[in-house]
Write an enzyme that holds these catalytic residues in place. Structure first.
Site, PDB file in Angstrom:
ATOM      1  CD  GLN A  88      -2.932  -0.958   0.019  1.00 24.21           C
ATOM      2  OE1 GLN A  88      -3.247   0.143  -0.429  1.00 24.21           O
ATOM      3  NE2 GLN A  88      -3.376  -2.085  -0.497  1.00 24.21           N
ATOM      4  CE  LYS A 135      -2.610  -4.059  -3.852  1.00 24.12           C
ATOM      5  NZ  LYS A 135      -3.575  -3.980  -2.794  1.00 24.12           N
TER       6      LYS A 135
END
Length: 404
Positions: free
Chosen positions: A201, A224
């Protein structure tokens, strides 16, 4: 500065409608959208240089190998790793964590301890639980507080010579909390523990410097960071990568095979068995180059604007509660509205063209801490706008009226 219209033009998927409404994509913590340069790079690979790598003397194989290793060098420079062979291509963050956890099975014994935090994604809990079951080691949890931050004073008290591994995320996928990982790494190293950072993240929002952080392992996923799915990278300090045994056996990871004995290839190939996701590996470098042309300082500054704007707007809705209110946050907001199940909100806002995630976000211990079934999670990227946030807030308000 971010030229938002120029950037949005790079992402063709953003120009479509969903259920007759302009798409507002706020599920970036699950996966980021892909710019044209990434899409075209995938097409170019399969059109022009599709071949296996490291094994062929023919021209296409050499071209593919060169492109793959250039990408490894790009990742090395992006993370500021000391050596390119400290970068292992993986299938993603989960694969990287499992690779390390599996390797520590040869190094741990009964009575040793592995520490994870209450803020972890299941991918940074379950591999360590499996490791503890195999070795007799004990899983120890770093606790959290009501703001969604880790209790560092408690963590320091939990540390001892028995702790061999500390595994924490850089940023919480469920709450957006940015953990003070440099401090965690320093304290863990004082007792001789190795530290793995789950960077899944974090890497879309910031540029980690693994030498400055002094972490032993850092894992992230390509999808991501605007790259393809099914590819990622694991950074490991050379000393640790040499200590750990191979994760898988097969082609590429060997030096010599006989029926009596096999010797393993040197780093990084020792951990890269079989034909990899070649296109994914190459294009992961393309994606990082794209993000670096925008600049991570620009990305962080703009996303912070979006976070603050959305937080202010959402808190004006009666009965809305945000989970994860720490001082340092990435552009993620998890919330619920009193008396309404998060799934119902998510379903209605989807009908209005807004994509958010609902549920426990593969972080059930966090939900158990707050005694809730899950949350609505809106996660913003550098290609989102304040106008989209306005549409989202209005959609949530409509859903609230319909469901009350």
């Amino acid at each position: 500065m971010i030229d938002i219209q120029k950037i949005r033009a790079d992402f063709p998927i953003l120009n479509q409608t969903v259920n007759g409404k302009p798409l507002v994509y706020f599920d970036n913590a699950a996966t980021a959208q892909k710019p044209l340069v990434v899409i075209e790079a995938i097409e170019k690979y399969y059109k022009e240089i599709n071949a296996n790598i490291h094994r062929g003397v023919h021209t296409l194989s050499q071209l593919a190998t060169d492109a793959y290793e250039v990408s490894r060098n790009t990742i090395q420079k992006h993370l500021n790793a000391k050596h390119s062979y400290e970068i292992i291509f993986t299938a993603g963050t989960t694969f990287g964590i499992n690779l390390v956890a599996n390797g520590f099975a040869a190094l741990l014994k009964e009575g040793d301890e592995v520490m994870v935090s209450h803020l972890e994604h299941h991918s940074n809990i379950v591999p360590w639980q499996l490791l503890c079951e195999r070795t007799g080691a004990k899983l120890v949890v770093i606790t959290m507080n009501d703001e969604g931050e880790l209790n560092l004073d408690e963590f320091e008290k939990q540390l001892s010579d028995n702790v061999k591994v500390v595994a924490v995320n850089h940023i919480s996928n469920a709450l957006g909390t940015v953990n003070p990982i440099k401090e965690i790494i320093e304290k863990a190293h004082k007792v001789g523990a190795a530290v793995l950072i789950d960077g899944a993240q974090a890497t879309p929002h910031l540029k980690p410097d693994v030498q400055e952080l002094d972490c032993d392992f850092y894992a992230f996923s390509g999808h991501k960071v605007c790259g393809p799915t099914g590819v990622g990278a694991l950074y490991g300090k050379e000393e640790w990568l040499r200590k750990l045994p191979p994760y898988q056996g097969g082609g590429e990871m060997i030096a010599e095979v006989t029926f009596e004995k096999t010797t393993y290839a040197d780093l990084p190939h020792k951990f890269e068995a079989g034909t990899p996701n070649i296109a994914g590996g190459i294009v992961l470098g393309t994606a990082l180059d794209y993000l670096n042309t925008i600049g991570f300082e620009n990305i962080a500054s703009y996303e912070q604007e979006l976070l603050e704007y959305a937080t202010e707007k959402l808190l004006q809705i009666e009965g809305l509660k945000i989970y994860g209110t720490g001082k340092n946050k990435a552009s993620v907001i998890s919330f619920n509205i009193e008396g309404i199940h998060p799934y119902d909100i998510g379903t209605i806002v989807d009908k209005l063209g807004v994509a958010v995630r609902t549920g426990h976000h593969c972080a059930q211990p966090i939900m158990q801490y707050f005694n809730i079934p899950g949350t609505i999670r809106a996660s913003f990227a550098f290609y989102n706008t304040k106008e989209e946030i306005d549409i989202f807030v209005e959609a949530v308000q409509k859903a609230q009226v319909m469901l009350s």
